[in-house]
Design an enzyme around this catalytic site. Structure first.
Site, PDB file in Angstrom:
ATOM      1  N   LYS A 130       0.871  -1.220   0.136  1.00 15.27           N
ATOM      2  CA  LYS A 130      -0.123   0.056   0.204  1.00 15.27           C
ATOM      3  C   LYS A 130       0.863   1.310   0.014  1.00 15.27           C
ATOM      4  CE  LYS A 130      -1.910  -1.222   3.780  1.00 15.27           C
ATOM      5  NZ  LYS A 130      -1.415  -2.612   4.050  1.00 15.27           N
ATOM      6  N   ARG A 133     -10.175   1.513   8.052  1.00 12.37           N
ATOM      7  CA  ARG A 133      -9.688  -0.144   7.944  1.00 12.37           C
ATOM      8  C   ARG A 133     -10.498  -0.800   8.888  1.00 12.37           C
ATOM      9  NH1 ARG A 133      -3.663  -1.283   9.112  1.00 12.37           N
ATOM     10  NH2 ARG A 133      -3.290   0.482   8.092  1.00 12.37           N
ATOM     11  N   ARG A 169      12.194  -5.006   5.486  1.00  6.79           N
ATOM     12  CA  ARG A 169      11.859  -3.312   5.232  1.00  6.79           C
ATOM     13  C   ARG A 169      12.644  -2.403   6.254  1.00  6.79           C
ATOM     14  NH1 ARG A 169       5.526  -1.821   5.355  1.00  6.79           N
ATOM     15  NH2 ARG A 169       5.729  -3.288   7.236  1.00  6.79           N
ATOM     16  N   ARG A 218      10.736  -1.283  11.624  1.00  9.07           N
ATOM     17  CA  ARG A 218       9.496  -1.125  12.432  1.00  9.07           C
ATOM     18  C   ARG A 218       9.194  -2.185  13.420  1.00  9.07           C
ATOM     19  NH1 ARG A 218       4.654  -0.087   8.117  1.00  9.07           N
ATOM     20  NH2 ARG A 218       3.518  -1.211   9.502  1.00  9.07           N
ATOM     21  N   ARG A 252      -0.914  -8.988  12.901  1.00  6.60           N
ATOM     22  CA  ARG A 252      -1.456  -8.041  11.992  1.00  6.60           C
ATOM     23  C   ARG A 252      -2.270  -8.651  10.715  1.00  6.60           C
ATOM     24  NH1 ARG A 252       3.938  -5.549  10.755  1.00  6.60           N
ATOM     25  NH2 ARG A 252       2.762  -4.152   9.144  1.00  6.60           N
TER      26      ARG A 252
HETATM   27  P1  G5P Z   1       0.428   0.498   8.677  1.00  5.05           P
HETATM   28  O1  G5P Z   1       1.610   1.195   8.744  1.00  5.05           O
HETATM   29  O2  G5P Z   1      -0.590   0.868   7.597  1.00  5.05           O
HETATM   30  P2  G5P Z   1       0.054  -2.217   7.459  1.00  5.05           P
HETATM   31  O3  G5P Z   1       0.110  -3.271   8.269  1.00  5.05           O
HETATM   32  O4  G5P Z   1      -1.169  -2.251   7.028  1.00  5.05           O
HETATM   33  O5  G5P Z   1       0.885  -1.121   8.287  1.00  5.05           O
HETATM   34  P3  G5P Z   1       2.205  -2.074   6.075  1.00  5.05           P
HETATM   35  O6  G5P Z   1       3.076  -3.053   6.776  1.00  5.05           O
HETATM   36  O7  G5P Z   1       2.650  -0.569   6.006  1.00  5.05           O
HETATM   37  O8  G5P Z   1       0.929  -2.396   6.084  1.00  5.05           O
HETATM   38  P4  G5P Z   1       2.113  -1.922   3.195  1.00  5.05           P
HETATM   39  O9  G5P Z   1       2.173  -0.455   3.246  1.00  5.05           O
HETATM   40  O10 G5P Z   1       1.191  -2.598   2.390  1.00  5.05           O
HETATM   41  O11 G5P Z   1       2.463  -2.659   4.549  1.00  5.05           O
HETATM   42  O12 G5P Z   1       3.575  -2.393   2.462  1.00  5.05           O
HETATM   43  P5  G5P Z   1       4.764  -1.514   1.938  1.00  5.05           P
HETATM   44  O13 G5P Z   1       5.494  -0.903   3.095  1.00  5.05           O
HETATM   45  O14 G5P Z   1       4.532  -0.663   0.593  1.00  5.05           O
HETATM   46  O15 G5P Z   1       5.771  -2.711   1.415  1.00  5.05           O
HETATM   47  C1  G5P Z   1       6.368  -3.522   2.304  1.00  5.05           C
HETATM   48  C2  G5P Z   1       7.807  -3.630   2.080  1.00  5.05           C
HETATM   49  O16 G5P Z   1       7.917  -4.431   0.876  1.00  5.05           O
HETATM   50  C3  G5P Z   1       8.652  -2.365   1.881  1.00  5.05           C
HETATM   51  O17 G5P Z   1       9.902  -2.595   2.570  1.00  5.05           O
HETATM   52  C4  G5P Z   1       8.708  -2.081   0.308  1.00  5.05           C
HETATM   53  O18 G5P Z   1       9.745  -1.348  -0.162  1.00  5.05           O
HETATM   54  C5  G5P Z   1       9.026  -3.675  -0.076  1.00  5.05           C
HETATM   55  N1  G5P Z   1       8.437  -4.128  -1.395  1.00  5.05           N
HETATM   56  C6  G5P Z   1       7.244  -3.509  -2.085  1.00  5.05           C
HETATM   57  N2  G5P Z   1       6.998  -3.896  -3.070  1.00  5.05           N
HETATM   58  C7  G5P Z   1       7.993  -5.119  -3.235  1.00  5.05           C
HETATM   59  C8  G5P Z   1       8.153  -5.939  -4.363  1.00  5.05           C
HETATM   60  O19 G5P Z   1       7.579  -5.991  -5.577  1.00  5.05           O
HETATM   61  N3  G5P Z   1       9.167  -6.791  -3.881  1.00  5.05           N
HETATM   62  C9  G5P Z   1       9.929  -6.904  -3.001  1.00  5.05           C
HETATM   63  N4  G5P Z   1      10.659  -7.526  -2.815  1.00  5.05           N
HETATM   64  N5  G5P Z   1       9.832  -5.814  -1.807  1.00  5.05           N
HETATM   65  C10 G5P Z   1       8.683  -4.928  -2.228  1.00  5.05           C
HETATM   66  O20 G5P Z   1      -0.217   0.129  10.160  1.00  5.05           O
HETATM   67  C11 G5P Z   1       0.512  -0.084  10.969  1.00  5.05           C
HETATM   68  C12 G5P Z   1      -0.307  -0.196  12.385  1.00  5.05           C
HETATM   69  O21 G5P Z   1      -0.763   0.948  12.626  1.00  5.05           O
HETATM   70  C13 G5P Z   1      -1.783   0.759  13.371  1.00  5.05           C
HETATM   71  C14 G5P Z   1      -2.212  -0.698  13.548  1.00  5.05           C
HETATM   72  O22 G5P Z   1      -1.798  -0.941  14.830  1.00  5.05           O
HETATM   73  C15 G5P Z   1      -1.298  -1.540  12.330  1.00  5.05           C
HETATM   74  O23 G5P Z   1      -1.107  -2.576  12.707  1.00  5.05           O
HETATM   75  N6  G5P Z   1      -3.038   1.425  12.255  1.00  5.05           N
HETATM   76  C16 G5P Z   1      -4.230   1.402  12.637  1.00  5.05           C
HETATM   77  N7  G5P Z   1      -5.197   0.938  13.383  1.00  5.05           N
HETATM   78  C17 G5P Z   1      -6.525   1.102  13.522  1.00  5.05           C
HETATM   79  N8  G5P Z   1      -7.148   1.880  12.401  1.00  5.05           N
HETATM   80  C18 G5P Z   1      -6.213   2.297  11.548  1.00  5.05           C
HETATM   81  N9  G5P Z   1      -6.943   2.808  10.307  1.00  5.05           N
HETATM   82  C19 G5P Z   1      -4.682   2.241  11.639  1.00  5.05           C
HETATM   83  N10 G5P Z   1      -4.057   2.491  10.604  1.00  5.05           N
HETATM   84  C20 G5P Z   1      -2.699   2.227  11.089  1.00  5.05           C
HETATM   85 MG    MG Z   2       2.417   0.916   4.835  1.00  7.89          MG
END
Ligand code: G5P
Ligand code: MG
Length: 235
Positions: A20, A98, A138, A171, A182
């Site tokens: 995302k 979410r 990451r 993180r 998660r």
């Molecule tokens: P976050 O911060 O929103 P999540 O768990 O929803 O966290 P996250 O982990 O941030 O989602 P993402 O954004 O979907 O994942 O993924 P990303 O960061 O882009 O990619 C992951 C990694 O892979 C990165 O290092 C990237 O460079 C790499 N990558 C990307 N594409 C590729 C690829 O094609 N290949 C490879 N090899 N690598 C790749 O929320 C965190 C916490 O905050 C709270 C909750 O506690 C949550 O758990 N929170 C909320 N709580 C309630 N309500 C809400 N609305 C909340 N929002 C946040």
């Molecule tokens: Mg994210």
């Protein structure tokens, strides 16, 4: 650089690590959109040691979701300082809403300017084996939310943000046990939102699958242009 012809009010949904944040960075650059990431906002609160940050930190580190009322307060105050969240503009939300409760709040008076509603909900579908590998590698620059991955998009200088040169961090919630929690929270609380938005209107939800963010972005870019049109601007 190009701009969209019709307002795109976009939400990105997908399990943790599905990309995302990565797709958000690319879309904001490609179409010059404003946007927010709820996870980035929370991590900034934690870094700055605010009251919200102190509250959120232990919840996030256990892989649980921050309660809806706190989340709405956080997002409402963030949006209050920004003036782009109107029905006439294009904007992008990463990570909020979410839960069903948050989705209802986004449509309600509390976040009144957004009431025209989301018109493009993107569900990212990425196989679990690909996600687990990403999380282990990451790194983030918390002040900006800029993302890196040791194998996929490493920083130019090891451990340093490309733009500011400041240190990158891992993180705390990328620990494998927390990450499993998660994923569970996603399936229990966030995935049902896909159905919620499907019931809101035909064609609002669009699912896109791929093993890599490059494969997904190519499809996403085409779909955004197909839905909203673009005007290419001279630079
Ligand atoms: P976050 O911060 O929103 P999540 O768990 O929803 O966290 P996250 O982990 O941030 O989602 P993402 O954004 O979907 O994942 O993924 P990303 O960061 O882009 O990619 C992951 C990694 O892979 C990165 O290092 C990237 O460079 C790499 N990558 C990307 N594409 C590729 C690829 O094609 N290949 C490879 N090899 N690598 C790749 O929320 C965190 C916490 O905050 C709270 C909750 O506690 C949550 O758990 N929170 C909320 N709580 C309630 N309500 C809400 N609305 C909340 N929002 C946040
Ligand atoms: Mg994210």
């Amino acid at each position: 650089m190009s701009r969209l012809l019709r307002p795109a009010r976009v939400l990105l949904l997908g399990p943790p690590g599905s990309g995302k944040g990565t797709q958000t960075e690319r879309l904001l650059k490609r179409f010059d959109l404003p946007g927010i990431s709820s996870g980035d906002i929370l991590r900034r609160h934690i870094k700055e040691g605010t009251e919200i940050g102190m509250l959120a930190s232990s919840i996030i580190n256990q892989g649980r979701l921050v309660p809806d009322d706190i989340m709405t307060e956080v997002v409402a105050s963030e949006l209050g300082r920004r003036h782009w969240l109107t029905p006439a503009n294009s904007w992008l939300l990463d990570g909020f809403p979410r839960t069903r409760g948050q989705a209802e709040m986004l449509d309600s008076r509390e976040l009144a300017p957004a009431r025209a509603g989301l018109n493009f909900v993107v569900e990212l579908v990425v196989p679990e084996h690909a996600i687990l590998d990403r999380i282990a590698n990451r790194l983030v620059h918390v002040p900006s939310g800029r993302l890196y991955n040791l194998t996929y998009n490493p920083p130019k200088v090891a451990g340093r943000d490309d733009v500011t040169g400041e240190p990158l961090t891992r993180r705390a919630d990328d620990d494998p046990a927390v990450f499993r929690k998660r994923l569970h929270e996603y399936r229990a609380s966030t995935q049902p939102l896909v159905e919620f938005y499907k019931n809101k209107g035909a064609g609002v939800v669009w699912s896109v699958a791929g093993e890599t963010s490059d494969v997904i972005f190519a499809q996403l870019e085409t779909e955004v242009v197909r839905r909203f049109g673009e005007r290419v601007e001279e630079t």
